[in-house]
Design an enzyme around this catalytic site. Structure first.
Site: not given
Ligand code: BG6
Length: 506
Positions: A62, A238, A257, A262, A360
């Protein structure tokens, strides 16, 4: 190499890859994902001569930019993110020329008509006709965008021999029902085989190596079952908090998430039966079959623990409590950490627990899968049951590699038995850094290889397992959700979850 030589070589390699020049239309091109991941990945492919100079990148968004001002905006961001180095900077001016900006709101049919004219014109000029649409927008925009693509008759290939595909980013729904509606919305416009649901974890080198490790070696697979495996641990830790994504994250939490996508991929690849072939659907059939065998999740404290990070100081830096992060509700009960135990009801895994953790603000960023083997008979050694079990760990990040822990005798006498490690490290063995996940996934989508993309039934199977767990966590409040100081390994009760079973987190 001179510029002309480079170009000739470039065409030659791109042709060898058998990927004809194509368009990539990025919806939401002024967003973070485009500048942090997509453009750097496309730029890297371009330098490696894997992306033909005849490809065209159309940035659909946009904000008021023209071609030149958008290229300048990207250039500044690439510089800020440290993408350029002495070697690659020279390729930017040529690469930038393949990017153009298409200003339109997502709900304006005129914007799609003018996009169609651009694509048709290009086809007449025989530049390229195949199109990859990348939906890098809020999921709430997916429906509007695909409907408008359909109205402009852009959902089918421009010429009979061509292809049109759409890549969408997670979240694929917020629960089973919304995932079904999203699938219905997408499949009313595109066929399932045109839809590429991206999960960047599948583009990571070590995740792909899980298949090779299991099925290209004779030594592991015979042990890969409940006769020899005691339990399996999967961890996605993380070190960062929610950063600028507070508002979005607060509606999701760690289960949706990270676990729903994952971790479900890691789990299905580590535990699935051998597929009949390496064809996309054979691999995805095997993954779905595994997901269907996961026993319905138990939400009791011996199966599921959620936590939320509280204020702390890490390396002299003050980390705010999750509830004080920007965009997060002050009385949020959203989990930033989750630990769970799950069981797989099939012949291979009957009775083998899978322990999963993600959080996290952990002390380190670390993703790994560890297969713990059963202890040896307590006959010759291990009479007091004190020896560590053999353990095979597949480290996904940050250092990609494989580690096998086994027992050795210390030199001399009296003999002492201690654990030792056999290590394989990707960067030491192959040098350099593994390609970014997006590079691999963009190339695969352009080549029509959907193996590393999530099929709709895979998404639904994962939601079927996650939904009851999410419901279970609804009982938590801001007061009673377990807290852990930012920079620690998670809430106390998570330790009991595994230790009450006589095992320990790795
Ligand atoms: C994303 C999540 O899918 O993966 C994030 O939404 C997360 O919250 C991220 O930080 C982690 O990805 P990677 O590749 O850094 O492990």
């Amino acid at each position: 190499m001179t510029k002309d030589n480079f170009k000739d070589a470039h065409y030659a390699v791109a042709n060898q890859c058998n990927i004809k020049p194509f368009f990539i239309v990025i919806f939401g091109a002024t967003g973070d994902l485009t500048s942090r991941k997509l453009i750097p990945a496309l730029f890297s492919l371009y330098q490696q001569k894997l992306l033909s100079p005849q490809c065209r990148i159309i940035a659909f968004a946009r904000r008021p930019y023209g071609d030149e001002s958008f290229r300048d905006y990207l250039f500044e961001l690439m510089r800020e993110y440290g993408i350029f180095n002495d070697e690659n900077a020279q390729y930017w001016p040529d690469f930038a020329k393949i990017i153009s900006y298409h200003q339109s709101s997502f709900d304006d049919p005129e914007g799609y008509k003018s996009l169609a004219s651009k694509l048709h014109l290009s086809q007449q000029n025989q530049v390229c006709a195949d199109v990859l649409y990348y939906l890098s927008t809020q999921p709430s925009q997916f429906g509007t965008i695909v409907e408008n693509i359909k109205a402009a008759k852009l959902n089918h290939p421009i010429c009979s021999a061509g292809w049109n595909r759409v890549i969408i980013e997670k979240p694929f729904g917020h629960d089973l029902e919304t995932a079904k509606s999203l699938n219905a919305e997408l499949t009313s416009v595109f066929d399932e085989n045109q839809i590429y649901r991206i999960d960047h974890y599948l583009g990571k080198e070590t995740v792909q190596n899980l298949l090779v490790l299991r099925f290209a070696n004779a030594i592991f697979e015979p042990l890969w079952n409940n006769k020899y495996v005691d339990h399996i641990q999967i961890k996605v830790h993380e070190s960062l908090g929610v950063g600028t994504r507070g508002a979005l994250y607060d509606q999701q939490g760690a289960l949706k998430d990270i676990v729903q996508n994952h971790i479900m991929h890691l789990l299905s690849l580590i535990a699935m039966e051998p597929p009949n072939s390496l064809e996309a659907d054979a691999v995805r059939d095997a993954k779905v079959n595994l997901l269907k065998c996961i026993r319905k999740g138990d939400v009791g404290p011996d199966h599921l623990i959620a936590g939320q990070y509280s204020e702390s100081e890490v390396n002299g830096q003050k980390i705010p409590a999750y509830r004080d992060e920007n965009g997060v509700k002050a009385d949020s009960a959203t989990e930033t950490y989750v630990a769970l135990k799950l069981l797989i009801d099939n012949w291979r895994w009957e009775g083998v627990p899978f322990y999963i953790r993600t959080g996290k603000c952990m002390p380190a960023r670390l993703t790994e899968v560890s297969v713990y083997f059963k202890s040896i008979p307590r006959v010759l050694y291990n009479k007091a049951d004190q020896m560590a079990n053999n353990c095979l760990t597949i480290q996904v990040q940050p250092d990609e590699g494989i580690n096998l822990r086994f027992q050795v005798k210390t030199p001399g006498s009296p003999a002492k038995i201690v654990p030792a490690d056999l290590n394989f490290n990707y960067s030491e063995s192959f040098g350099g850094k593994s390609p970014d996940a997006y590079e691999r996934l963009l190339l695969d989508a352009a080549a029509g290889d959907a193996t590393l993309f999530t099929r709709s039934d895979e998404v639904l199977a994962a939601w079927r397992f996650i939904d009851p767990l999410v419901q279970g966590l609804k009982l938590l409040t801001a007061e009673n959700i377990a807290k852990y100081p930012a920079g620690s390994w998670g809430p106390e009760p998570a330790r009991d979850l595994i230790e009450n079973d006589g095992r320990k987190w790795r």
